[in-house]
Design a protein around this motif. Sequence first.
Motif, PDB file in Angstrom:
ATOM      1  N   LEU A   1      13.175  -1.462  18.044  1.00 51.24           N
ATOM      2  CA  LEU A   1      12.411  -2.634  18.440  1.00 51.24           C
ATOM      3  C   LEU A   1      10.976  -2.572  17.928  1.00 51.24           C
ATOM      4  CD1 LEU A   1      12.550  -5.247  20.084  1.00 51.24           C
ATOM      5  CD2 LEU A   1      11.777  -3.950  22.050  1.00 51.24           C
ATOM      6  N   SER A   2      10.404  -1.405  17.845  1.00 48.73           N
ATOM      7  CA  SER A   2       9.018  -1.288  17.374  1.00 48.73           C
ATOM      8  C   SER A   2       8.933  -1.183  15.853  1.00 48.73           C
ATOM      9  CB  SER A   2       8.353  -0.074  18.005  1.00 48.73           C
ATOM     10  OG  SER A   2       8.975   1.114  17.559  1.00 48.73           O
ATOM     11  N   PHE A   3      10.044  -0.930  15.199  1.00 45.19           N
ATOM     12  CA  PHE A   3      10.019  -0.718  13.753  1.00 45.19           C
ATOM     13  C   PHE A   3       9.735  -2.000  12.982  1.00 45.19           C
ATOM     14  CE2 PHE A   3      12.213  -0.349   9.632  1.00 45.19           C
ATOM     15  CZ  PHE A   3      11.480   0.699   9.104  1.00 45.19           C
ATOM     16  N   VAL A   4      10.440  -3.071  13.309  1.00 43.32           N
ATOM     17  CA  VAL A   4      10.311  -4.331  12.562  1.00 43.32           C
ATOM     18  C   VAL A   4       8.907  -4.926  12.690  1.00 43.32           C
ATOM     19  CG1 VAL A   4      11.203  -6.677  12.330  1.00 43.32           C
ATOM     20  CG2 VAL A   4      12.778  -4.773  12.635  1.00 43.32           C
ATOM     21  N   PRO A   5       8.326  -5.024  13.885  1.00 46.35           N
ATOM     22  CA  PRO A   5       6.965  -5.564  13.947  1.00 46.35           C
ATOM     23  C   PRO A   5       5.942  -4.713  13.188  1.00 46.35           C
ATOM     24  CG  PRO A   5       7.942  -5.589  16.113  1.00 46.35           C
ATOM     25  CD  PRO A   5       8.873  -4.837  15.235  1.00 46.35           C
ATOM     26  N   LYS A   6       6.113  -3.398  13.224  1.00 44.19           N
ATOM     27  CA  LYS A   6       5.202  -2.537  12.476  1.00 44.19           C
ATOM     28  C   LYS A   6       5.321  -2.774  10.977  1.00 44.19           C
ATOM     29  CE  LYS A   6       4.973   1.482  15.461  1.00 44.19           C
ATOM     30  NZ  LYS A   6       5.254   2.919  15.528  1.00 44.19           N
ATOM     31  N   VAL A   7       6.536  -2.876  10.488  1.00 47.09           N
ATOM     32  CA  VAL A   7       6.740  -3.105   9.050  1.00 47.09           C
ATOM     33  C   VAL A   7       6.154  -4.444   8.641  1.00 47.09           C
ATOM     34  CG1 VAL A   7       8.496  -3.542   7.299  1.00 47.09           C
ATOM     35  CG2 VAL A   7       8.732  -1.598   8.826  1.00 47.09           C
ATOM     36  N   LEU A   8       6.377  -5.475   9.444  1.00 49.09           N
ATOM     37  CA  LEU A   8       5.818  -6.784   9.132  1.00 49.09           C
ATOM     38  C   LEU A   8       4.293  -6.773   9.179  1.00 49.09           C
ATOM     39  CD1 LEU A   8       8.315  -9.134  11.020  1.00 49.09           C
ATOM     40  CD2 LEU A   8       8.212  -8.621   8.574  1.00 49.09           C
ATOM     41  N   ALA A   9       3.727  -6.049  10.143  1.00 48.16           N
ATOM     42  CA  ALA A   9       2.272  -5.963  10.246  1.00 48.16           C
ATOM     43  C   ALA A   9       1.685  -5.200   9.063  1.00 48.16           C
ATOM     44  CB  ALA A   9       1.876  -5.289  11.562  1.00 48.16           C
ATOM     45  N   VAL A  10       2.342  -4.135   8.643  1.00 50.92           N
ATOM     46  CA  VAL A  10       1.855  -3.367   7.497  1.00 50.92           C
ATOM     47  C   VAL A  10       1.940  -4.200   6.218  1.00 50.92           C
ATOM     48  CG1 VAL A  10       2.385  -1.392   6.020  1.00 50.92           C
ATOM     49  CG2 VAL A  10       2.257  -1.091   8.483  1.00 50.92           C
ATOM     50  N   ILE A  11       3.025  -4.922   6.037  1.00 51.69           N
ATOM     51  CA  ILE A  11       3.152  -5.786   4.858  1.00 51.69           C
ATOM     52  C   ILE A  11       2.077  -6.877   4.881  1.00 51.69           C
ATOM     53  CG2 ILE A  11       4.629  -7.506   3.733  1.00 51.69           C
ATOM     54  CD1 ILE A  11       7.013  -5.727   4.517  1.00 51.69           C
ATOM     55  N   GLY A  12       1.869  -7.468   6.041  1.00 53.03           N
ATOM     56  CA  GLY A  12       0.824  -8.485   6.169  1.00 53.03           C
ATOM     57  C   GLY A  12      -0.565  -7.930   5.899  1.00 53.03           C
ATOM     58  N   SER A  13      -0.833  -6.733   6.411  1.00 48.21           N
ATOM     59  CA  SER A  13      -2.151  -6.136   6.172  1.00 48.21           C
ATOM     60  C   SER A  13      -2.325  -5.747   4.708  1.00 48.21           C
ATOM     61  CB  SER A  13      -2.369  -4.928   7.083  1.00 48.21           C
ATOM     62  OG  SER A  13      -1.453  -3.899   6.776  1.00 48.21           O
ATOM     63  N   LEU A  14      -1.253  -5.341   4.050  1.00 46.16           N
ATOM     64  CA  LEU A  14      -1.350  -5.059   2.618  1.00 46.16           C
ATOM     65  C   LEU A  14      -1.632  -6.320   1.820  1.00 46.16           C
ATOM     66  CD1 LEU A  14       1.479  -2.433   2.071  1.00 46.16           C
ATOM     67  CD2 LEU A  14      -0.992  -2.057   1.986  1.00 46.16           C
ATOM     68  N   ILE A  15      -1.067  -7.433   2.260  1.00 42.68           N
ATOM     69  CA  ILE A  15      -1.355  -8.701   1.592  1.00 42.68           C
ATOM     70  C   ILE A  15      -2.811  -9.097   1.810  1.00 42.68           C
ATOM     71  CG2 ILE A  15      -0.850 -11.182   1.645  1.00 42.68           C
ATOM     72  CD1 ILE A  15       2.081 -10.399   2.218  1.00 42.68           C
ATOM     73  N   ILE A  16      -3.294  -8.924   3.023  1.00 45.76           N
ATOM     74  CA  ILE A  16      -4.671  -9.317   3.339  1.00 45.76           C
ATOM     75  C   ILE A  16      -5.688  -8.370   2.712  1.00 45.76           C
ATOM     76  CG2 ILE A  16      -6.331  -9.565   5.229  1.00 45.76           C
ATOM     77  CD1 ILE A  16      -3.960 -10.522   6.948  1.00 45.76           C
ATOM     78  N   PHE A  17      -5.485  -7.063   2.870  1.00 48.11           N
ATOM     79  CA  PHE A  17      -6.471  -6.077   2.420  1.00 48.11           C
ATOM     80  C   PHE A  17      -6.179  -5.502   1.040  1.00 48.11           C
ATOM     81  CE2 PHE A  17      -6.673  -5.586   7.122  1.00 48.11           C
ATOM     82  CZ  PHE A  17      -7.964  -6.060   7.278  1.00 48.11           C
ATOM     83  N   GLY A  18      -5.112  -5.968   0.387  1.00 52.99           N
ATOM     84  CA  GLY A  18      -4.712  -5.391  -0.891  1.00 52.99           C
ATOM     85  C   GLY A  18      -5.783  -5.472  -1.959  1.00 52.99           C
ATOM     86  N   ASN A  19      -6.446  -6.610  -2.060  1.00 56.31           N
ATOM     87  CA  ASN A  19      -7.485  -6.781  -3.062  1.00 56.31           C
ATOM     88  C   ASN A  19      -8.645  -5.814  -2.821  1.00 56.31           C
ATOM     89  OD1 ASN A  19      -8.810  -7.923  -5.260  1.00 56.31           O
ATOM     90  ND2 ASN A  19      -9.792  -9.476  -3.986  1.00 56.31           N
ATOM     91  N   PHE A  20      -9.073  -5.708  -1.577  1.00 58.92           N
ATOM     92  CA  PHE A  20     -10.153  -4.784  -1.221  1.00 58.92           C
ATOM     93  C   PHE A  20      -9.754  -3.338  -1.511  1.00 58.92           C
ATOM     94  CE2 PHE A  20     -11.460  -1.857   2.186  1.00 58.92           C
ATOM     95  CZ  PHE A  20     -12.783  -1.725   1.854  1.00 58.92           C
ATOM     96  N   MET A  21      -8.518  -2.991  -1.171  1.00 57.13           N
ATOM     97  CA  MET A  21      -8.049  -1.622  -1.385  1.00 57.13           C
ATOM     98  C   MET A  21      -8.006  -1.291  -2.875  1.00 57.13           C
ATOM     99  SD  MET A  21      -5.055  -1.791   1.482  1.00 57.13           S
ATOM    100  CE  MET A  21      -4.283  -0.248   1.121  1.00 57.13           C
TER     101      MET A  21
END
Length: 87
Positions: free
Chosen positions: A49-69
């Motif tokens: 149950l905690s795996f899917v939201p974490k994966v989605l949050a990490v993918i979303g954060s990579l999309i948001i912060f990817g350019n900065f990173m």
Amino acid sequence: MTIQSSLDILREAFVTIMTVAGPVLLIALVIGLVISVIQAATQIQEQTLSFVPKVLAVIGSLIIFGNFMLNSIIAYTEKIFEIISGL
């Protein structure tokens, strides 16, 4: 190259690593904590149950912060190449 300059390069590498990895890890930590509180409150102890939201949050954060990173890593790499060319 002196020991001090080597330590400065190493320190900057660690700062760059924390700057690049920090936002993604912090978001995953917060999402995991929220899901754990919800699981404790509802007494649903499903591990997946905690795996899917974490994966989605990490993918979303990579999309948001990817350019900065990417820009942070490129700036550090350019600095390292400048130091190497100066030797």
